[in-house]
Design an enzyme around this catalytic site. Structure first.
Site, PDB file in Angstrom:
ATOM      1  N   ASP A 238       0.808  -1.235   0.000  1.00 36.86           N
ATOM      2  CA  ASP A 238       0.000   0.000   0.000  1.00 36.86           C
ATOM      3  C   ASP A 238       0.832   1.272   0.000  1.00 36.86           C
ATOM      4  OD1 ASP A 238      -2.517  -0.912   0.059  1.00 36.86           O
ATOM      5  OD2 ASP A 238      -2.942  -0.455   2.160  1.00 36.86           O
TER       6      ASP A 238
ATOM      7  N   CYS B 170     -20.731 -11.287   1.531  1.00 37.14           N
ATOM      8  CA  CYS B 170     -20.294 -12.017   0.333  1.00 37.14           C
ATOM      9  C   CYS B 170     -20.277 -13.524   0.604  1.00 37.14           C
ATOM     10  CB  CYS B 170     -18.909 -11.534  -0.089  1.00 37.14           C
ATOM     11  SG  CYS B 170     -18.261 -12.417  -1.520  1.00 37.14           S
TER      12      CYS B 170
ATOM     13  N   CYS C  52     -19.967  -5.057   2.899  1.00 36.98           N
ATOM     14  CA  CYS C  52     -20.000  -5.724   1.587  1.00 36.98           C
ATOM     15  C   CYS C  52     -19.195  -7.023   1.591  1.00 36.98           C
ATOM     16  CB  CYS C  52     -19.557  -4.788   0.467  1.00 36.98           C
ATOM     17  SG  CYS C  52     -17.988  -3.986   0.737  1.00 36.98           S
TER      18      CYS C  52
ATOM     19  N   CYS D  49     -24.965  -2.649   0.783  1.00 31.26           N
ATOM     20  CA  CYS D  49     -24.217  -1.418   1.097  1.00 31.26           C
ATOM     21  C   CYS D  49     -25.193  -0.328   1.560  1.00 31.26           C
ATOM     22  CB  CYS D  49     -23.446  -0.945  -0.137  1.00 31.26           C
ATOM     23  SG  CYS D  49     -22.617   0.626   0.167  1.00 31.26           S
TER      24      CYS D  49
ATOM     25  N   CYS E 197     -15.503  -0.157   7.263  1.00 33.51           N
ATOM     26  CA  CYS E 197     -16.796  -0.840   7.110  1.00 33.51           C
ATOM     27  C   CYS E 197     -16.525  -2.182   6.438  1.00 33.51           C
ATOM     28  CB  CYS E 197     -17.725   0.012   6.240  1.00 33.51           C
ATOM     29  SG  CYS E 197     -19.207  -0.840   5.645  1.00 33.51           S
TER      30      CYS E 197
HETATM   31  S1  SF4 Z   1     -19.944 -12.818  -4.880  1.00 32.56           S
HETATM   32 FE1  SF4 Z   1     -21.703 -11.502  -4.582  1.00 32.56          FE
HETATM   33  S2  SF4 Z   1     -21.341 -10.409  -2.658  1.00 32.56           S
HETATM   34 FE2  SF4 Z   1     -19.387 -11.300  -3.326  1.00 32.56          FE
HETATM   35  S3  SF4 Z   1     -18.409  -9.638  -4.473  1.00 32.56           S
HETATM   36 FE3  SF4 Z   1     -19.475 -10.923  -5.940  1.00 32.56          FE
HETATM   37  S4  SF4 Z   1     -21.458  -9.934  -6.151  1.00 32.56           S
HETATM   38 FE4  SF4 Z   1     -20.550  -9.114  -4.305  1.00 32.56          FE
HETATM   39  S1  SF4 Z   2     -17.246  -0.775   2.676  1.00 30.90           S
HETATM   40 FE1  SF4 Z   2     -18.629  -1.743   1.199  1.00 30.90          FE
HETATM   41  S2  SF4 Z   2     -20.630  -1.844   2.251  1.00 30.90           S
HETATM   42 FE2  SF4 Z   2     -19.348  -0.433   3.385  1.00 30.90          FE
HETATM   43  S3  SF4 Z   2     -19.921   1.559   2.559  1.00 30.90           S
HETATM   44 FE3  SF4 Z   2     -18.096   0.878   1.420  1.00 30.90          FE
HETATM   45  S4  SF4 Z   2     -18.885  -0.171  -0.360  1.00 30.90           S
HETATM   46 FE4  SF4 Z   2     -20.581   0.053   1.076  1.00 30.90          FE
END
Ligand code: SF4
Ligand code: SF4
Length: 294
Positions: free
Chosen positions: A114, A229, A225, A178, A222
Site C-alpha cells: 500500500d 459475500c 459488503c 451497502c 466498514c
Molecule cells: S460474490 Fe456476490 S457479494 Fe461477493 S463480491 Fe461478488 S457480487 Fe458481491
Molecule cells: S465498505 Fe462496502 S458496504 Fe461499506 S460503505 Fe463501502 S462499499 Fe458500502
C-alpha cells in the site's frame, strides 16, 4: 515468511485498467483522496518504478479474525483489530527478498504494501490469486476476501501464473447490502459514499449529513459488503500472532469510546491502523454515528 498465498504475473502496461481508473478519477469518485491523481503513469505501469522490471510477485496475508466484535453498537473494520499490517508485511517482504537473493543470486526488487502507486488488487488478480468482486475487493476462491496484499516488483523473468475467472455470477448481495449505495454499479465503488472513505480518508471537520442514518454503527472502516459475500463463508481465522486483536477493540462499549482521552488514544493505538484517523477524526466519527443511534 507466513504468507497465505503467492502468485506471479508478467509486468505489462495496464491499458484497460488505465481507462477505468481515468474515468473513475474524471468522475471525481476518489473524493478528496487527491493522492490518487498523482503518478498515473506509474500506477498503470510498474516498470517505471524499477528499470527492467519483468515480474511482480503478489503475496496475500489473511486477517479474518478468530474473535469478532460481538453485538457492539460501534464497529471497527476487522483489518484494524490488531497491529498496523504495513509494518508487519514490509518486514516480511524484505526478509523474503533477502532469502531469495541468498538462494538464486542478486536481483533488483521493490517491496510494497500500500505504500506506492501500485494497483495491488489488479496484480494479485493477474497473478491468479483470485478475482476482483463487484465490491471491488480481491476474492480468493474458497477462502474469501479478508486478505492484505503485498508485492515485490522484480527484474526477474519468472514464469507467470494463470488468471482465474470471475465467480461473482448473478450475485448482487454486496450491492444490495451497502447502506450508502456506494457500489454504484457492479465493480465500481464511489469512494465519496463509502463508509471506509468517510471514516478514514475524509479529513473534513464534518461527515456530510446525507449519511447520518446510514453509517450502521461503523466508526472506523466498514466490512458490510465483504461480510455478506457468500465467498467469505469459507473464510477461516488467520493464524498470524502478529495480527492478534486488541482486547479493547473487541470489548469497548459506547461509553468506553466516548470516554477515551487523547492520551489514551495515543498509547492504545500507537501501533494500530486506527491512528490514521487521528484522535480528532475518531471522535468526529463517533459523534456522527451516535447522533444517528441516539
Ligand atoms: S460474490 Fe456476490 S457479494 Fe461477493 S463480491 Fe461478488 S457480487 Fe458481491
Ligand atoms: S465498505 Fe462496502 S458496504 Fe461499506 S460503505 Fe463501502 S462499499 Fe458500502
Amino acid at each position: 515468511m507466513g504468507f497465505d498465498a503467492c502468485g506471479i504475473a508478467e509486468i505489462k502496461e495496464l491499458y484497460s485498467e488505465a481507462k477505468q481508473l481515468e474515468q473513475w478519477l474524471k468522475n471525481g469518485m476518489h473524493g478528496k483522496m487527491y493522492y490518487m491523481e498523482k503518478y498515473f503513469d506509474i500506477r498503470i505501469n510498474p516498470a517505471l518504478i524499477l528499470p527492467n522490471a519483468k515480474s511482480i510477485i503478489s503475496l496475500l496475508f489473511g486477517y479474518y479474525p478468530k474473535k469478532k466484535q460481538s453485538a457492539l453498537e460501534l464497529k471497527i473494520s476487522k483489518y484494524a483489530y490488531g497491529k498496523d499490517y504495513h509494518f508487519i508485511l514490509k518486514e516480511k517482504l524484505f526478509t523474503l527478498y533477502e532469502v531469495l537473493k541468498e538462494k538464486i543470486g542478486n536481483f533488483n526488487a521493490r517491496a510494497y504494501v500500500d505504500t506506492a502507486p501500485v494497483m495491488d488488487k489488479v496484480w494479485a488478480k493477474k497473478s491468479g490469486l483470485g478475482w476482483i468482486g463487484k465490491h471491488s475487493n480481491l476474492i480468493v476462491k474458497k477462502s474469501g476476501s479478508y486478505y492484505f496484499i503485498a508485492e515485490l516488483i522484480t527484474d526477474l523473468n519468472l514464469n507467470s501464473d494463470t488468471e482465474i475467472k470471475d465467480y461473482c455470477g448473478n450475485c448482487t448481495r454486496c450491492i444490495e447490502a451497502c447502506p450508502t449505495g456506494a457500489i454504484i454499479e457492479p465493480y465500481i465503488v464511489d469512494a465519496r459514499k463509502c463508509i471506509s472513505y468517510l471514516t478514514i480518508e475524509l479529513k473534513d471537520e464534518l461527515i456530510p449529513n446525507e449519511f447520518k442514518d446510514k453509517m450502521s454503527g461503523w466508526i472506523f472502516g466498514c466490512d458490510i459488503c465483504m461480510d455478506v459475500c457468500p465467498w467469505n463463508k469459507f473464510a477461516t481465522p488467520h493464524q498470524h500472532t502478529e495480527l492478534e486483536a486488541m482486547p479493547e477493540i473487541l470489548h469497548f462499549s459506547k461509553k468506553d469510546w466516548e470516554d477515551l482521552s487523547e492520551e489514551q488514544f495515543k498509547i492504545l493505538f500507537k501501533h494500530s491502523p486506527i491512528k490514521r484517523s487521528k484522535f480528532k477524526g475518531l471522535k468526529r466519527n463517533l459523534k456522527f454515528v451516535l447522533t444517528a443511534i441516539e
